[in-house]
Design a protein around this motif. Sequence first.
Motif, PDB file in Angstrom:
ATOM      1  N   THR A  92       1.842  48.150  91.055  1.00  0.00           N
ATOM      2  CA  THR A  92       0.710  47.231  91.031  1.00  0.00           C
ATOM      3  C   THR A  92      -0.587  48.007  91.177  1.00  0.00           C
ATOM      4  O   THR A  92      -0.670  48.985  91.910  1.00  0.00           O
ATOM      5  CB  THR A  92       0.795  46.203  92.176  1.00  0.00           C
ATOM      6  OG1 THR A  92       0.832  46.904  93.419  1.00  0.00           O
ATOM      7  CG2 THR A  92       2.035  45.334  92.045  1.00  0.00           C
ATOM      8  N   ALA A  93      -1.589  47.554  90.465  1.00  0.00           N
ATOM      9  CA  ALA A  93      -2.913  48.158  90.574  1.00  0.00           C
ATOM     10  C   ALA A  93      -3.691  47.420  91.656  1.00  0.00           C
ATOM     11  O   ALA A  93      -3.572  46.211  91.790  1.00  0.00           O
ATOM     12  CB  ALA A  93      -3.651  48.075  89.241  1.00  0.00           C
ATOM     13  N   ASP A 138      -0.512  55.122  83.805  1.00  0.00           N
ATOM     14  CA  ASP A 138      -0.067  56.323  84.512  1.00  0.00           C
ATOM     15  C   ASP A 138       1.369  56.125  84.984  1.00  0.00           C
ATOM     16  O   ASP A 138       1.644  55.242  85.788  1.00  0.00           O
ATOM     17  CB  ASP A 138      -0.987  56.583  85.700  1.00  0.00           C
ATOM     18  CG  ASP A 138      -0.624  57.848  86.458  1.00  0.00           C
ATOM     19  OD1 ASP A 138       0.362  58.539  86.082  1.00  0.00           O
ATOM     20  OD2 ASP A 138      -1.315  58.160  87.436  1.00  0.00           O
ATOM     21  N   PRO A 139       2.290  56.949  84.499  1.00  0.00           N
ATOM     22  CA  PRO A 139       3.691  56.778  84.897  1.00  0.00           C
ATOM     23  C   PRO A 139       3.927  57.043  86.386  1.00  0.00           C
ATOM     24  O   PRO A 139       4.905  56.577  86.947  1.00  0.00           O
ATOM     25  CB  PRO A 139       4.444  57.791  84.042  1.00  0.00           C
ATOM     26  CG  PRO A 139       3.429  58.769  83.591  1.00  0.00           C
ATOM     27  CD  PRO A 139       2.105  58.063  83.593  1.00  0.00           C
ATOM     28  N   ALA A 157     -12.674  48.401  84.363  1.00  0.00           N
ATOM     29  CA  ALA A 157     -11.597  48.030  83.444  1.00  0.00           C
ATOM     30  C   ALA A 157     -10.884  49.276  82.926  1.00  0.00           C
ATOM     31  O   ALA A 157      -9.654  49.309  82.835  1.00  0.00           O
ATOM     32  CB  ALA A 157     -12.152  47.214  82.280  1.00  0.00           C
ATOM     33  N   GLU A 158     -11.652  50.309  82.594  1.00  0.00           N
ATOM     34  CA  GLU A 158     -11.052  51.555  82.109  1.00  0.00           C
ATOM     35  C   GLU A 158     -10.159  52.180  83.173  1.00  0.00           C
ATOM     36  O   GLU A 158      -9.049  52.638  82.880  1.00  0.00           O
ATOM     37  CB  GLU A 158     -12.140  52.543  81.701  1.00  0.00           C
ATOM     38  CG  GLU A 158     -11.591  53.848  81.185  1.00  0.00           C
ATOM     39  CD  GLU A 158     -12.657  54.870  80.824  1.00  0.00           C
ATOM     40  OE1 GLU A 158     -12.287  55.902  80.259  1.00  0.00           O
ATOM     41  OE2 GLU A 158     -13.845  54.638  81.108  1.00  0.00           O
ATOM     42  N   LEU A 159     -10.611  52.156  84.414  1.00  0.00           N
ATOM     43  CA  LEU A 159      -9.812  52.717  85.501  1.00  0.00           C
ATOM     44  C   LEU A 159      -8.512  51.929  85.671  1.00  0.00           C
ATOM     45  O   LEU A 159      -7.445  52.519  85.845  1.00  0.00           O
ATOM     46  CB  LEU A 159     -10.597  52.731  86.806  1.00  0.00           C
ATOM     47  CG  LEU A 159      -9.837  53.272  88.009  1.00  0.00           C
ATOM     48  CD1 LEU A 159      -9.436  54.731  87.791  1.00  0.00           C
ATOM     49  CD2 LEU A 159     -10.660  53.148  89.266  1.00  0.00           C
ATOM     50  N   ARG A 160      -8.600  50.607  85.600  1.00  0.00           N
ATOM     51  CA  ARG A 160      -7.396  49.790  85.729  1.00  0.00           C
ATOM     52  C   ARG A 160      -6.395  50.105  84.620  1.00  0.00           C
ATOM     53  O   ARG A 160      -5.194  50.201  84.855  1.00  0.00           O
ATOM     54  CB  ARG A 160      -7.749  48.305  85.702  1.00  0.00           C
ATOM     55  CG  ARG A 160      -8.421  47.857  86.985  1.00  0.00           C
ATOM     56  CD  ARG A 160      -8.688  46.393  86.999  1.00  0.00           C
ATOM     57  NE  ARG A 160      -7.414  45.665  87.063  1.00  0.00           N
ATOM     58  CZ  ARG A 160      -7.314  44.363  86.850  1.00  0.00           C
ATOM     59  NH1 ARG A 160      -8.378  43.656  86.551  1.00  0.00           N
ATOM     60  NH2 ARG A 160      -6.146  43.771  86.934  1.00  0.00           N
ATOM     61  N   VAL A 161      -6.893  50.272  83.395  1.00  0.00           N
ATOM     62  CA  VAL A 161      -6.004  50.609  82.277  1.00  0.00           C
ATOM     63  C   VAL A 161      -5.352  51.958  82.516  1.00  0.00           C
ATOM     64  O   VAL A 161      -4.141  52.124  82.322  1.00  0.00           O
ATOM     65  CB  VAL A 161      -6.776  50.593  80.941  1.00  0.00           C
ATOM     66  CG1 VAL A 161      -5.952  51.204  79.820  1.00  0.00           C
ATOM     67  CG2 VAL A 161      -7.189  49.165  80.581  1.00  0.00           C
TER      68      VAL A 161
END
Length: 85
Positions: A77-78, A71-72, A62-66
């Motif tokens: 899409t993630a 990240d500009p 979840a932290e990585l997805r956030v």
Amino acid sequence: MAKSSPAPAETTPVADFERSLDELEQLVARMEGGEMSLDESLRAFERGIGVYRHCQQALDQAELRVRLLLDPDAPDTAEPFEPKV
């Protein structure tokens, strides 16, 4: 004519995390109750460690997805991330 039961819904990562966290809380409560044998306590502890690691892995994802979303320079899409175990 027999009714067919509905197909089980896929669990979301959030629902899976919440279920694991609830299980961990129940394990801790049972262990703190002091009514388990040593063998039961050891099994509960081992299960708790596994559930804790699962929860930690979910939080890391979840932290990585956030981070990716904030990240500009990241794409619009993630994509799913498979952590290294």
